[in-house]
Design a protein around this motif. Structure first.
Motif, mmCIF file in Angstrom:
data_model
loop_
_atom_site.group_PDB
_atom_site.id
_atom_site.type_symbol
_atom_site.label_atom_id
_atom_site.label_comp_id
_atom_site.label_asym_id
_atom_site.label_seq_id
_atom_site.Cartn_x
_atom_site.Cartn_y
_atom_site.Cartn_z
ATOM 1 N N ASP A 86 -9.810 14.604 -2.479
ATOM 2 C CA ASP A 86 -10.361 15.441 -1.407
ATOM 3 C C ASP A 86 -9.412 16.573 -1.008
ATOM 4 O O ASP A 86 -9.311 16.935 0.165
ATOM 5 N N GLY A 87 -8.672 17.089 -1.979
ATOM 6 C CA GLY A 87 -7.791 18.225 -1.721
ATOM 7 C C GLY A 87 -6.451 17.856 -1.122
ATOM 8 O O GLY A 87 -5.651 18.734 -0.824
ATOM 9 N N GLY A 88 -6.171 16.579 -0.930
ATOM 10 C CA GLY A 88 -4.915 16.156 -0.320
ATOM 11 C C GLY A 88 -3.745 16.077 -1.279
ATOM 12 O O GLY A 88 -2.591 16.150 -0.879
ATOM 13 N N GLY A 89 -4.014 15.885 -2.560
ATOM 14 C CA GLY A 89 -2.953 15.807 -3.544
ATOM 15 C C GLY A 89 -2.440 14.405 -3.805
ATOM 16 O O GLY A 89 -1.670 14.189 -4.724
ATOM 17 N N ASP A 90 -2.850 13.429 -2.964
ATOM 18 C CA ASP A 90 -2.426 12.052 -3.218
ATOM 19 C C ASP A 90 -3.582 11.097 -2.933
ATOM 20 O O ASP A 90 -4.522 11.434 -2.223
ATOM 21 N N VAL A 91 -3.495 9.927 -3.528
ATOM 22 C CA VAL A 91 -4.554 8.927 -3.400
ATOM 23 C C VAL A 91 -3.930 7.591 -3.002
ATOM 24 O O VAL A 91 -2.774 7.323 -3.323
ATOM 25 N N PRO A 92 -4.692 6.738 -2.294
ATOM 26 C CA PRO A 92 -4.141 5.416 -1.958
ATOM 27 C C PRO A 92 -4.035 4.553 -3.205
ATOM 28 O O PRO A 92 -4.858 4.632 -4.112
ATOM 29 N N ALA A 93 -2.988 3.747 -3.239
ATOM 30 C CA ALA A 93 -2.766 2.859 -4.376
ATOM 31 C C ALA A 93 -1.985 1.640 -3.893
ATOM 32 O O ALA A 93 -1.564 1.570 -2.743
ATOM 33 N N ARG A 94 -1.804 0.689 -4.771
ATOM 34 C CA ARG A 94 -1.008 -0.505 -4.475
ATOM 35 C C ARG A 94 0.120 -0.561 -5.487
ATOM 36 O O ARG A 94 -0.046 -0.188 -6.641
ATOM 37 N N HIS A 95 1.275 -0.998 -5.022
ATOM 38 C CA HIS A 95 2.450 -1.090 -5.891
ATOM 39 C C HIS A 95 3.005 -2.508 -5.811
ATOM 40 O O HIS A 95 3.292 -3.005 -4.717
ATOM 41 N N PRO A 138 0.845 -1.199 0.000
ATOM 42 C CA PRO A 138 0.000 0.000 0.000
ATOM 43 C C PRO A 138 0.880 1.248 0.000
ATOM 44 O O PRO A 138 1.810 1.362 0.793
ATOM 45 N N ILE A 139 0.620 2.158 -0.914
ATOM 46 C CA ILE A 139 1.384 3.402 -1.016
ATOM 47 C C ILE A 139 0.432 4.568 -1.240
ATOM 48 O O ILE A 139 -0.757 4.383 -1.465
ATOM 49 N N VAL A 158 13.985 -8.175 6.299
ATOM 50 C CA VAL A 158 14.504 -7.667 5.027
ATOM 51 C C VAL A 158 14.036 -6.226 4.900
ATOM 52 O O VAL A 158 12.854 -5.941 5.030
ATOM 53 N N ARG A 159 14.975 -5.320 4.646
ATOM 54 C CA ARG A 159 14.639 -3.906 4.470
ATOM 55 C C ARG A 159 15.021 -3.503 3.051
ATOM 56 O O ARG A 159 16.118 -3.786 2.590
ATOM 57 N N PHE A 160 14.086 -2.836 2.357
ATOM 58 C CA PHE A 160 14.352 -2.404 0.987
ATOM 59 C C PHE A 160 13.606 -1.116 0.702
ATOM 60 O O PHE A 160 12.706 -0.716 1.434
ATOM 61 N N ARG A 161 14.011 -0.448 -0.372
ATOM 62 C CA ARG A 161 13.406 0.819 -0.776
ATOM 63 C C ARG A 161 12.529 0.604 -1.999
ATOM 64 O O ARG A 161 12.881 -0.160 -2.885
ATOM 65 N N VAL A 162 11.417 1.334 -2.022
ATOM 66 C CA VAL A 162 10.515 1.301 -3.165
ATOM 67 C C VAL A 162 10.482 2.708 -3.739
ATOM 68 O O VAL A 162 10.233 3.669 -3.020
ATOM 69 N N SER A 163 10.744 2.816 -5.024
ATOM 70 C CA SER A 163 10.726 4.102 -5.696
ATOM 71 C C SER A 163 9.997 3.934 -7.022
ATOM 72 O O SER A 163 10.310 3.035 -7.794
ATOM 73 N N ALA A 164 9.007 4.771 -7.245
ATOM 74 C CA ALA A 164 8.234 4.717 -8.478
ATOM 75 C C ALA A 164 7.855 6.148 -8.870
ATOM 76 O O ALA A 164 7.829 7.034 -8.021
ATOM 77 N N PRO A 165 7.541 6.394 -10.137
ATOM 78 C CA PRO A 165 7.147 7.739 -10.554
ATOM 79 C C PRO A 165 5.896 8.215 -9.824
ATOM 80 O O PRO A 165 4.922 7.481 -9.702
#
Length: 169
Positions: A123-132, A100-101, A148-155
């Motif tokens: 709702d004026g927040g500028g971001d929406v919930p999504a799944r990656h 969830p992102i 395990v620790r890792f980074r998630v980066s997406a456009p």
């Protein structure tokens, strides 16, 4: 409204590398460890925050610049346990995770408003919930309870650090 090109001392047709370089020089000039002036840091922080609000597409670049100069960064977000079979744990595997992102709102471009009205999609927040979707590589010989620790980066998504626990079922 400020002319950011004038503040950074670059021309309006400057490329991304030149803008980054000018921002780094300005940040170094007003950094308290280098200049000894605490008021200068608040000016640079206010400018960086204002740029991030006005131009959400460069917020990840500014976050990385802030982290490089002032420290800090994204904290690890725990996710549900990653379940693997004993064979997958022994030989290694690739597991598909759906994380969830928060993604930049495609309707308003992250501004939270469309013309003079609040954006209904976010709702004026500028971001929406999504799944990656992420393909997590489980190393061979992993033990039960391994973290395990890792980074998630997406456009359009701020960089996220994920902390997962391997559970052998």
């Amino acid at each position: 409204m400020r002319d950011y090109y004038d503040v950074l001392g670059v021309s309006p047709d400057a490329g991304a590398d030149e803008i980054k370089r000018a921002h780094r020089q300005l940040t170094r000039r007003y950094h308290p460890d280098i200049s000894g002036d605490e008021a200068g840091v608040s000016v640079v922080d206010c400018l960086a925050d204002e740029v991030a609000i006005d131009f959400p597409s460069v917020s990840t670049v500014l976050d990385r610049m802030r982290h490089a100069f002032f420290g800090g960064g994204p904290s690890a977000r725990p996710v549900p346990d990653v379940l693997v079979t004993p064979q997958e744990a022994f030989w290694g595997a690739v597991v598909l995770l759906s994380l969830p992102i928060r993604r930049m709102c495609p309707h308003c471009g992250g501004r939270g408003e469309v013309w003079n009205d609040w954006c209904d999609a976010c709702d004026g927040g500028g971001d929406v919930p999504a799944r990656h979707a992420v393909h997590l590589r489980i190393p061979p010989g992993v033990l039960d309870g391994t973290r395990v620790r890792f980074r998630v980066s997406a456009p359009g998504v701020p960089e996220t650090v994920v902390d997962a626990r391997i559970v052998i079922r």
